[in-house]
Motif scaffolding. Structure first.
Motif, PDB file in Angstrom:
ATOM      1  N   ALA A 157      96.729 105.064 100.251  1.00  0.00           N
ATOM      2  CA  ALA A 157      95.462 104.686 100.538  1.00  0.00           C
ATOM      3  C   ALA A 157      94.490 104.765 100.258  1.00  0.00           C
ATOM      4  O   ALA A 157      93.391 104.340 100.044  1.00  0.00           O
ATOM      5  N   TRP A 160      94.085 102.610  97.050  1.00  0.00           N
ATOM      6  CA  TRP A 160      93.823 101.057  97.279  1.00  0.00           C
ATOM      7  C   TRP A 160      92.099 101.155  98.254  1.00  0.00           C
ATOM      8  O   TRP A 160      91.913  99.704  97.256  1.00  0.00           O
ATOM      9  N   ARG A 164      89.781  98.564  96.703  1.00  0.00           N
ATOM     10  CA  ARG A 164      88.618  97.671  96.934  1.00  0.00           C
ATOM     11  C   ARG A 164      87.109  97.815  97.175  1.00  0.00           C
ATOM     12  O   ARG A 164      86.092  96.771  96.972  1.00  0.00           O
ATOM     13  N   SER A 194      92.737  93.153  99.216  1.00  0.00           N
ATOM     14  CA  SER A 194      93.297  94.042  98.443  1.00  0.00           C
ATOM     15  C   SER A 194      94.163  94.385  99.216  1.00  0.00           C
ATOM     16  O   SER A 194      95.670  95.076  98.485  1.00  0.00           O
ATOM     17  N   ALA A 195      94.801  94.311 100.634  1.00  0.00           N
ATOM     18  CA  ALA A 195      95.267  94.379 101.571  1.00  0.00           C
ATOM     19  C   ALA A 195      96.562  94.051 101.866  1.00  0.00           C
ATOM     20  O   ALA A 195      97.706  94.359 101.589  1.00  0.00           O
ATOM     21  N   GLU A 196      96.307  92.421 101.268  1.00  0.00           N
ATOM     22  CA  GLU A 196      97.557  91.518 100.458  1.00  0.00           C
ATOM     23  C   GLU A 196      98.296  91.900  99.483  1.00  0.00           C
ATOM     24  O   GLU A 196      99.602  92.039  99.876  1.00  0.00           O
ATOM     25  N   ALA A 198      98.572  95.084  98.010  1.00  0.00           N
ATOM     26  CA  ALA A 198      99.405  95.863  98.671  1.00  0.00           C
ATOM     27  C   ALA A 198     100.670  95.891  99.339  1.00  0.00           C
ATOM     28  O   ALA A 198     101.840  97.117  98.760  1.00  0.00           O
ATOM     29  N   GLU A 199      99.880  94.931  99.939  1.00  0.00           N
ATOM     30  CA  GLU A 199     101.599  94.692 100.949  1.00  0.00           C
ATOM     31  C   GLU A 199     102.725  93.965  99.815  1.00  0.00           C
ATOM     32  O   GLU A 199     103.864  94.364  99.978  1.00  0.00           O
TER      33      GLU A 199
END
Length: 293
Positions: A157, A160, A164, A194-196, A198-199
């Motif tokens: 976390a 990321w 981000r 960024s979350a996308e 990371a997935e």
């Protein structure tokens, strides 16, 4: 098993023509069939229900049936045999296949496959023999300790969050999920996606972030390892081509529609490894930075 004396079984073609021409040789079919039997017998003797993929090398795009292949993937004995025979044939993809501390399967040259096992397991394989397959038993010394520096920062976390909130006008992220020219992907990362991203990245991948990269079309870079990109550099996954060892001319790049070049050395400063689902980093990627970097 890496730090213990082990027994090595070297399996390869008896026929010199098969060693030279591999799956283009007339005798390849009978050799491959017998090799499958040897591999199957050894895996069965190990008691393995699955084998783990590691040290993956992908030099050309994976076929659809292997699109899910990655480091850390647990595959069935049948799938492991298919991969090992493909490696022996010189087709790849290449990898190491392991079953806990009992068995390790690696590719050699000229159609050979190396199977490393405990001496106790080797004792159960004493009657193994082959007609088209040459079988040689060896005692293998322990592998020396790896003194290389390893990337140990997890892509967690905190990582990321830093990506981000990066204030650069352009942030690129390379996901190296395997060794080889076809073993990675590139993304343009923004605060919004960024979350996308990371997935999307896979466990055990090496992530390399390049903040405000120096992108240009420059003949001075032709002798370097570099990556070329097409425009536009829109957020998300990017179109690129790797040039390990460089290129002969700028025309070689522009004729394929690529506009920008980035030295691969730019990827060495901001790195992290995607942990497994339990949060543990198990992949080992060498850190090439200078000691004071």
């Amino acid at each position: 098993m890496d730090r213990e004396v082990v027994t090595e079984l070297v399996a390869g073609p008896r026929d010199e023509n098969v060693r030279d021409a591999l799956d283009e040789a007339e005798g390849w079919g009978s050799y491959a069939a017998e090799l499958r039997g040897v591999l199957g017998a050894v895996i069965e003797a190990s008691g393995a229900d699955t084998l783990e993929v590691s040290e993956l090398f992908v030099g050309q795009p994976l076929p659809d049936e292997l699109s899910a292949l990655r480091n850390g993937l647990e595959i069935s004995p049948r799938e492991a045999v298919d991969l090992a025979v493909g490696m022996a044939a010189g087709r790849g993809p290449y990898c190491r296949l392991t079953s806990t501390d009992q068995l390790r399967i690696e590719s050699g040259w000229n159609g050979f496959v190396h199977l490393l096992m405990t001496p106790e397991m080797a004792g159960r394989m004493a009657g193994l023999h082959g007609d088209d397959v040459s079988l040689e038993w060896r005692t293998a010394a322990p592998e020396p300790a790896d003194g290389s520096r390893i990337v140990d920062r997890p892509a967690d976390a905190e990582f990321w969050a830093a990506v981000r909130t990066d204030t650069a006008e352009l942030t690129l992220l390379c996901e190296r999920w395997a060794h080889g020219a076809c073993g990675y992907r590139w993304f343009r990362v923004t605060s919004e996606n960024s979350a996308e991203v990371a997935e999307a990245v896979r466990p055990r991948s090496l992530l390399c972030v390049v903040s405000d990269p120096e992108l240009r079309l420059d003949a001075d870079l032709l002798d370097d390892d570099f990556t070329a990109f097409k425009v536009p550099l829109t957020p998300g996954e990017l179109t690129y081509r790797s040039y390990p060892g460089g290129a002969d001319s700028l025309a070689e790049i522009t004729d394929e529609g690529f506009t920008f070049m980035l030295k691969d050395s730019a990827m060495e400063n901001w790195r992290a490894v995607v942990p497994d689902s339990d949060g543990v980093v198990r992949a080992r990627w060498e850190d090439f930075r200078e000691e004071d970097g």
